[in-house]
Design an enzyme around this catalytic site. Sequence first.
Site, short mmCIF file in Angstrom:
data_model
loop_
_atom_site.label_atom_id
_atom_site.label_comp_id
_atom_site.label_asym_id
_atom_site.label_seq_id
_atom_site.Cartn_x
_atom_site.Cartn_y
_atom_site.Cartn_z
N ARG A 99 0.88 -1.19 0.00
CA ARG A 99 0.00 0.00 0.00
C ARG A 99 0.91 1.22 0.00
O ARG A 99 1.70 1.40 0.93
CB ARG A 99 -0.90 -0.01 1.24
CG ARG A 99 -1.64 1.30 1.43
CD ARG A 99 -2.71 1.22 2.48
NE ARG A 99 -3.84 0.43 2.01
CZ ARG A 99 -5.04 0.40 2.59
NH1 ARG A 99 -5.27 1.11 3.68
NH2 ARG A 99 -6.01 -0.34 2.11
N HIS A 126 -7.38 0.56 -6.34
CA HIS A 126 -7.53 -0.33 -5.18
C HIS A 126 -8.18 -1.64 -5.67
O HIS A 126 -9.32 -1.96 -5.33
CB HIS A 126 -8.39 0.36 -4.12
CG HIS A 126 -8.33 -0.28 -2.76
ND1 HIS A 126 -7.48 -1.33 -2.46
CD2 HIS A 126 -9.03 -0.04 -1.62
CE1 HIS A 126 -7.64 -1.67 -1.20
NE2 HIS A 126 -8.59 -0.91 -0.67
N GLN A 129 -9.85 -4.38 -3.36
CA GLN A 129 -11.17 -3.98 -2.87
C GLN A 129 -12.24 -4.39 -3.88
O GLN A 129 -13.30 -4.91 -3.51
CB GLN A 129 -11.17 -2.46 -2.68
CG GLN A 129 -12.51 -1.91 -2.23
CD GLN A 129 -12.85 -2.36 -0.82
OE1 GLN A 129 -12.07 -2.19 0.09
NE2 GLN A 129 -14.03 -2.94 -0.64
N ASP A 220 -17.71 6.19 -1.18
CA ASP A 220 -16.43 6.15 -0.46
C ASP A 220 -16.18 7.56 0.08
O ASP A 220 -16.91 8.51 -0.27
CB ASP A 220 -15.31 5.71 -1.42
CG ASP A 220 -13.96 5.53 -0.73
OD1 ASP A 220 -13.93 5.45 0.52
OD2 ASP A 220 -12.93 5.49 -1.43
N CYS A 260 -16.55 0.87 0.94
CA CYS A 260 -15.34 0.06 1.15
C CYS A 260 -14.82 0.17 2.57
O CYS A 260 -14.07 -0.69 3.02
CB CYS A 260 -14.26 0.47 0.15
SG CYS A 260 -13.82 2.22 0.28
N ARG A 288 -13.31 -9.35 1.69
CA ARG A 288 -11.91 -9.04 1.36
C ARG A 288 -11.04 -10.28 1.59
O ARG A 288 -10.17 -10.60 0.80
CB ARG A 288 -11.39 -7.88 2.23
CG ARG A 288 -12.06 -6.53 1.99
CD ARG A 288 -11.71 -5.95 0.64
NE ARG A 288 -10.27 -5.84 0.43
CZ ARG A 288 -9.51 -4.83 0.86
NH1 ARG A 288 -10.06 -3.83 1.52
NH2 ARG A 288 -8.22 -4.79 0.61
#
Length: 306
Positions: A99, A126, A129, A220, A260, A288
Amino acid sequence: MHFLDVDDLRIKDLLNIIDRAFYFKKNRKRHEKFLKDMSFGIIFEKPSTRTRISFDLAIHESGGHPIILNKNEIHLGKKESIKDTAKVLSRYLDGIIARVYSHRDLEELAKYSDVPVINALSDLSHPCQILADLMTIKEFKKSFKVKIAYLGDGNNVCNSLILGCAMVGADLYVATPKGYEPNASSILKAKQILEESSGTLVLTNNPLEAAEDADVIYTDVWMSMGDNKDKEEILKIFPPYQVNSKLLEKAKDDVMVMHCLPANRGMEITDDVMDGKNSVIYDQAENRLHAQKALLYHIYKKVKSE
Ligand code: CP
Ligand code: NVA
């Protein structure tokens, strides 16, 4: 292979990964230890709850050894070049999950790494996700032929959602304020994918157009980690994109609401919607784990044996 965005997968592999994720969900802790004797570095330049824990568990439950590396604990790009870090980690590890603030750093890591690099979120995308998100849509709607409305900031999650939805042939409406649209290259790639798939992509500044008759509403945060947006301006222009009970009235009765996480309750989504009957956000977070196991299976088991 590296997994820097959803379209690093072939469409049929993406669909297989989602199917396999359901197998892992059903057989948690009972499945094959397909990562036996393998070790993974999981690098975090930014905080994480879900990605960190779900990757750690996905690797552990599959027989592998996860090593969490926080940004102050390794030399990445500051005291040591990304190239040297990539080369050295490749001598120890079977994979690198990272990340990062800058997607370019991830590309640099992938360029010099001799082992697979997986994107655990960058400023651009991402993809992990989105694997879980598509799995969750299939779980609750049984099909990808649905209308999905994404409301808010055209950010990393949105960029990857655009690619994922195009690949599975969903009808995606993205409603953002002017100037906060998704990344142009993600839009272009999605449009190319859509030439061959049955989905649609509509970009609008009108949240009601997106929400109208939607099967799925997704939002988000308005300001992502590392964003240097003007907070005052955000608070002025984003409220019409808030996911609240009034907006939900526009959608289908059984609309599923996704986020998310982490969420700013009261900003992009209200408490009553987050905790309401249409919300699937905790299922989405759980998925996830299963989706990332399926991704690792694809990279380390299936591809190797092909
Ligand atoms: N959704 C997500 O990636 O959450 P974390 O930032 O907690 O990992
Ligand atoms: N867009 C958010 C996603 C967090 C998982 C961020 O980058 O902060």
